[in-house]
Design a protein around this motif. Sequence first.
Motif, mmCIF file in Angstrom:
data_model
loop_
_atom_site.group_PDB
_atom_site.id
_atom_site.type_symbol
_atom_site.label_atom_id
_atom_site.label_comp_id
_atom_site.label_asym_id
_atom_site.label_seq_id
_atom_site.Cartn_x
_atom_site.Cartn_y
_atom_site.Cartn_z
ATOM 1 N N THR A 1 6.185 -42.285 -23.318
ATOM 2 C CA THR A 1 5.061 -42.868 -24.054
ATOM 3 C C THR A 1 4.811 -42.106 -25.342
ATOM 4 O O THR A 1 4.581 -42.705 -26.405
ATOM 5 C CB THR A 1 3.802 -42.867 -23.173
ATOM 6 O OG1 THR A 1 4.037 -43.681 -22.021
ATOM 7 C CG2 THR A 1 2.590 -43.388 -23.931
ATOM 8 N N ARG A 2 4.865 -40.784 -25.276
ATOM 9 C CA ARG A 2 4.672 -39.980 -26.487
ATOM 10 C C ARG A 2 5.806 -40.240 -27.490
ATOM 11 O O ARG A 2 5.572 -40.305 -28.702
ATOM 12 C CB ARG A 2 4.604 -38.498 -26.152
ATOM 13 C CG ARG A 2 4.412 -37.614 -27.392
ATOM 14 C CD ARG A 2 4.113 -36.169 -27.050
ATOM 15 N NE ARG A 2 4.103 -35.337 -28.250
ATOM 16 C CZ ARG A 2 3.074 -35.264 -29.114
ATOM 17 N NH1 ARG A 2 1.976 -35.962 -28.875
ATOM 18 N NH2 ARG A 2 3.135 -34.503 -30.195
ATOM 19 N N ALA A 3 7.010 -40.429 -26.997
ATOM 20 C CA ALA A 3 8.137 -40.719 -27.883
ATOM 21 C C ALA A 3 7.880 -42.006 -28.662
ATOM 22 O O ALA A 3 8.095 -42.073 -29.881
ATOM 23 C CB ALA A 3 9.426 -40.837 -27.070
ATOM 24 N N GLU B 1 11.148 -34.910 -32.921
ATOM 25 C CA GLU B 1 10.552 -34.767 -31.594
ATOM 26 C C GLU B 1 10.647 -36.067 -30.817
ATOM 27 O O GLU B 1 10.944 -36.080 -29.613
ATOM 28 C CB GLU B 1 9.090 -34.326 -31.702
ATOM 29 C CG GLU B 1 8.436 -34.134 -30.334
ATOM 30 C CD GLU B 1 6.943 -33.853 -30.403
ATOM 31 O OE1 GLU B 1 6.296 -33.863 -29.335
ATOM 32 O OE2 GLU B 1 6.416 -33.643 -31.517
ATOM 33 N N SER B 2 10.382 -37.197 -31.496
ATOM 34 C CA SER B 2 10.467 -38.493 -30.833
ATOM 35 C C SER B 2 11.878 -38.722 -30.286
ATOM 36 O O SER B 2 12.049 -39.133 -29.130
ATOM 37 C CB SER B 2 10.110 -39.608 -31.824
ATOM 38 O OG SER B 2 10.286 -40.880 -31.242
ATOM 39 N N ALA B 3 12.896 -38.437 -31.094
ATOM 40 C CA ALA B 3 14.279 -38.618 -30.641
ATOM 41 C C ALA B 3 14.586 -37.717 -29.449
ATOM 42 O O ALA B 3 15.239 -38.142 -28.481
ATOM 43 C CB ALA B 3 15.245 -38.336 -31.789
ATOM 44 N N ASP B 4 14.114 -36.477 -29.489
ATOM 45 C CA ASP B 4 14.343 -35.549 -28.371
ATOM 46 C C ASP B 4 13.675 -36.050 -27.095
ATOM 47 O O ASP B 4 14.248 -35.955 -25.996
ATOM 48 C CB ASP B 4 13.813 -34.158 -28.730
ATOM 49 C CG ASP B 4 14.650 -33.482 -29.810
ATOM 50 O OD1 ASP B 4 15.800 -33.922 -30.033
ATOM 51 O OD2 ASP B 4 14.146 -32.517 -30.425
ATOM 52 N N PRO C 1 18.705 -43.920 -24.441
ATOM 53 C CA PRO C 1 19.568 -43.765 -25.622
ATOM 54 C C PRO C 1 19.265 -44.780 -26.715
ATOM 55 O O PRO C 1 19.409 -44.471 -27.901
ATOM 56 C CB PRO C 1 20.981 -43.955 -25.051
ATOM 57 C CG PRO C 1 20.796 -44.664 -23.756
ATOM 58 C CD PRO C 1 19.468 -44.238 -23.225
ATOM 59 N N ASP C 2 18.841 -45.978 -26.327
ATOM 60 C CA ASP C 2 18.496 -46.983 -27.334
ATOM 61 C C ASP C 2 17.298 -46.518 -28.158
ATOM 62 O O ASP C 2 17.284 -46.619 -29.390
ATOM 63 C CB ASP C 2 18.189 -48.304 -26.629
ATOM 64 C CG ASP C 2 18.441 -49.509 -27.516
ATOM 65 O OD1 ASP C 2 19.443 -49.517 -28.236
ATOM 66 O OD2 ASP C 2 17.617 -50.441 -27.472
ATOM 67 N N GLY C 3 16.263 -45.993 -27.474
ATOM 68 C CA GLY C 3 15.098 -45.474 -28.186
ATOM 69 C C GLY C 3 15.444 -44.279 -29.040
ATOM 70 O O GLY C 3 14.968 -44.142 -30.182
ATOM 71 N N GLU C 4 16.299 -43.405 -28.514
ATOM 72 C CA GLU C 4 16.702 -42.237 -29.300
ATOM 73 C C GLU C 4 17.440 -42.664 -30.564
ATOM 74 O O GLU C 4 17.203 -42.121 -31.649
ATOM 75 C CB GLU C 4 17.603 -41.320 -28.466
ATOM 76 C CG GLU C 4 18.037 -40.069 -29.225
ATOM 77 C CD GLU C 4 19.056 -39.229 -28.477
ATOM 78 O OE1 GLU C 4 19.603 -38.288 -29.106
ATOM 79 O OE2 GLU C 4 19.327 -39.508 -27.296
ATOM 80 N N GLY C 5 18.328 -43.641 -30.424
ATOM 81 C CA GLY C 5 19.057 -44.121 -31.598
ATOM 82 C C GLY C 5 18.134 -44.700 -32.643
ATOM 83 O O GLY C 5 18.300 -44.470 -33.850
ATOM 84 N N LEU C 6 17.115 -45.461 -32.200
ATOM 85 C CA LEU C 6 16.166 -46.059 -33.138
ATOM 86 C C LEU C 6 15.376 -44.975 -33.865
ATOM 87 O O LEU C 6 15.156 -45.051 -35.089
ATOM 88 C CB LEU C 6 15.220 -47.000 -32.388
ATOM 89 C CG LEU C 6 14.341 -47.919 -33.235
ATOM 90 C CD1 LEU C 6 15.180 -48.821 -34.114
ATOM 91 C CD2 LEU C 6 13.443 -48.761 -32.336
ATOM 92 N N ALA C 7 14.926 -43.945 -33.128
ATOM 93 C CA ALA C 7 14.204 -42.839 -33.766
ATOM 94 C C ALA C 7 15.102 -42.125 -34.768
ATOM 95 O O ALA C 7 14.649 -41.687 -35.839
ATOM 96 C CB ALA C 7 13.700 -41.868 -32.705
#
Length: 858
Positions: A599-601, A626-629, A637-643
């Motif tokens: 949620t914080r991400a 921080e969001s990507a981490d 991984p999809d959210g990390e890629g978007l960040a």
Amino acid sequence: MSTTHVIRTPDQRLRIFVSSTLQELAAERRAAQTAIERLHLAPVMFELGARPHPPRELYRAYLQQSDVFLGLYWERYGWVAPEETVSGLEDEYNLCPDDLPRLLYVKSPAAHREPRLSELLDRIRNDDRAAYKYFETPRELARLVESDLAILLAERFDQSRTSPIPVQKGAEAAADPVRLPTPLTGLVGREADVAELTRMLRTGTRLVTLVGPGGIGKSRLAIAAAREAARDYEDGSVFVDLSAVHDPARVPSRIAQALGVRDTGDAPIMENLTTALAGRSILLVLDNFEQVLEAAPALTALLAASPEVAILVTSRALLRVSAEQSYEVGPLADRQAVDLFVERAHAVKPDFEITDDNADAVAGVCDAVDGVPLAIELAAARVRVLPPAELLDRLDRRLSVLIGGSRDLPERQQTIRRTIEWSTQLLDDDQRRLLARLGVFEGGFTLEAAEYIGGADADVLSGLAALVDSSLVGQHGGDDRPRFSMQAIVREYAREQLAASGEQPAVRDAHARYFLELGDAARQDLKGRGQREWMQRLGDERDNLRAAERFLLDGHDWDRAAGLAFSLYLYWWVTGLLGEVRTWMDEALASQDPLAEHTRAIALYFSRTIMFWKDPDGSVAADLTESADLFRRTGDPDGEGLARISLALALLAGEKPDTDRAREVMETALELFRSVSSVWGESMALVLLGRVALRQGRLDEAQDHFAASLALTQRAGDRVGERIASYHRGWTELMRGDITAARADFALSVTVSAAVGHVEGIAYGLEGMVAVAALSGDVERAGRLAGAARALRERSGLHNGPTFTFHQRYLDDLLAGPDGAAVTAATAAGRELTVEQAVAEALAEGRGEPEEPRDEPG
């Protein structure tokens, strides 16, 4: 031996065949002709000069050589010649080639339409080859024609490519404001009110508040008055529905939304709104203001900053601000009330008429409900099962004992509420329970949504049919997904009943769950071939999505609130609502509640991504890191890629771009997207890697990345991704010296953006075409396109253009050269172009010889 006699049309431009009767639609034909010529197209109209050929031979030949069939219809069927069975009007439609696009416009109202024309229009309506729209004034017709033809231009460019991707029919013009709605029924007995309101506006009154109780007809009257007065405003009128707005702070956002101004979140929305209205002559209609009265000072601020703007407000209470002129909307007079009763009764019982036997009873019903229009409509809906005398008896007895709401309400407000309650007493328990539950919706609902909140054991379809028959719920046409709605005061009553039942928390939670599931269903399709369909569907549900999000936020249900926001990321972005989403996620971050890592991400991502282009101290990049981490730690991984995409943009956007780190970030993102087979993510990562290569001067590498991204998006049917990739490839080709290829790519970007309603994409595409025109020596066209792009950004609230476009350098060179004055004048003229005109200008063929482009990107 016979020879084919070819009759040539006046010129060889794209030809628009205009079919209509001549005399009754003379003004409308002139408006259509003007709209066609503004787009540099050729109108084919018989009054444009005598021709030495028989009429039928002439229009048959012209139809064969035309590119679009445009039909205008009103009341007349037209003359039927001797030995003919149909009029020339119908014959033209019959002879229209099957492959010719058909744009048909029908003028309303039409009280005396000839029967044979009605038969023809019924046939046309069932013809799936034809686009069919209604209009009321020549000005409205001109706007519709220009918009629809601009979209057709985009379609024809799209279809001319080697591997065409069809543009879906009915694409809305991008950034098109919310024009006045067309009521399903006519306005009865308000002619004097319309005339007086029009007079007030024409004599300089700029803020008029229509005051009266719910159901008295304020909205219908305001729409009718605005339609009459709109011709005095160069930019027409815009309708702002505030029925779903309960927070006064959101009023500027809703006005901006109606005007097509994006809430990007990188500037205060009032600032964007003031900029968008600067110099515009426009009439705003703000409906249902009583629940946001604290926002009234914002209206005076807008009027002070925009001297050619006027506002019509409907409210149950006065705004009590300076410059306000009130207009009290009263009940209908006796004769008018009876006329309204008869008109509404015809909807449920077509053979109903006033007779000597029922005239007194009908008048008594109208008198019993104090001449309040909505109460009359509710009563009239019952004549299908109750004759007027019995209706009066039941109504009179019920109204004398029912208590409809607070006793301190105005008398007529109590009347309408008692009438609503009387109507509900004629329903069974399940139908009353369904009405209360339906009050949870904002801005309408589908049958599917009603069944979800109605309860597993309820017969929602039958109950909804009963509510529609009783006029408590309205049904609106749709393709395969009809929608339903309630008038504001009926919805208010329904919500009171829901609260009293004790079911409100459970029903609101069910409402939120439905839209959470809808968001999950849309998430993947938004990135592929279902993109346009989902954009339209989510647009219909925008107020419900907001209501669901508000319920979750108020309950500190941060996980589900973040999930709903994140599942619809692409929708929020394309429709310009990221600023609103940012405020939601800021609430979570500021709550001091412990947030789950995922949620914080999400909250960090939405709160920082729209600020990537101004990061003087590196805090945006730090928070996106921080969001990507956090996305990585929670296995997304999809959210990390978007960040990481937003992080790379932040690294590239500063005064000293960190291209090496941006490349590293995006290479990791590309691997992540490929690991989960995210075609959309992979295509976006390739675009960002191409931008890095462009920054580093590696044009061949950039070209390869953009081409690979474009191929991915086209295979997936992702129109938004296709727009982004084609735009970037256009700049690479421009820098490589291939002006023709660059023009084609920028045109594709404009085409796709217009088809999906992506305003930001249109602005970028226009700016690319500025460089093409400048390098081709077409200085005036370069100026017009630059002015159109700048005006579009100002009127749409888009500020981050300089981060992604390089056209200004080419324009500056022209301004500094011998043609500077001509460019300046052309830029000013371009600012006056509509979006449709700007799109047509961009897609038209340019002139001049190309010059050498610059080697370095900006």
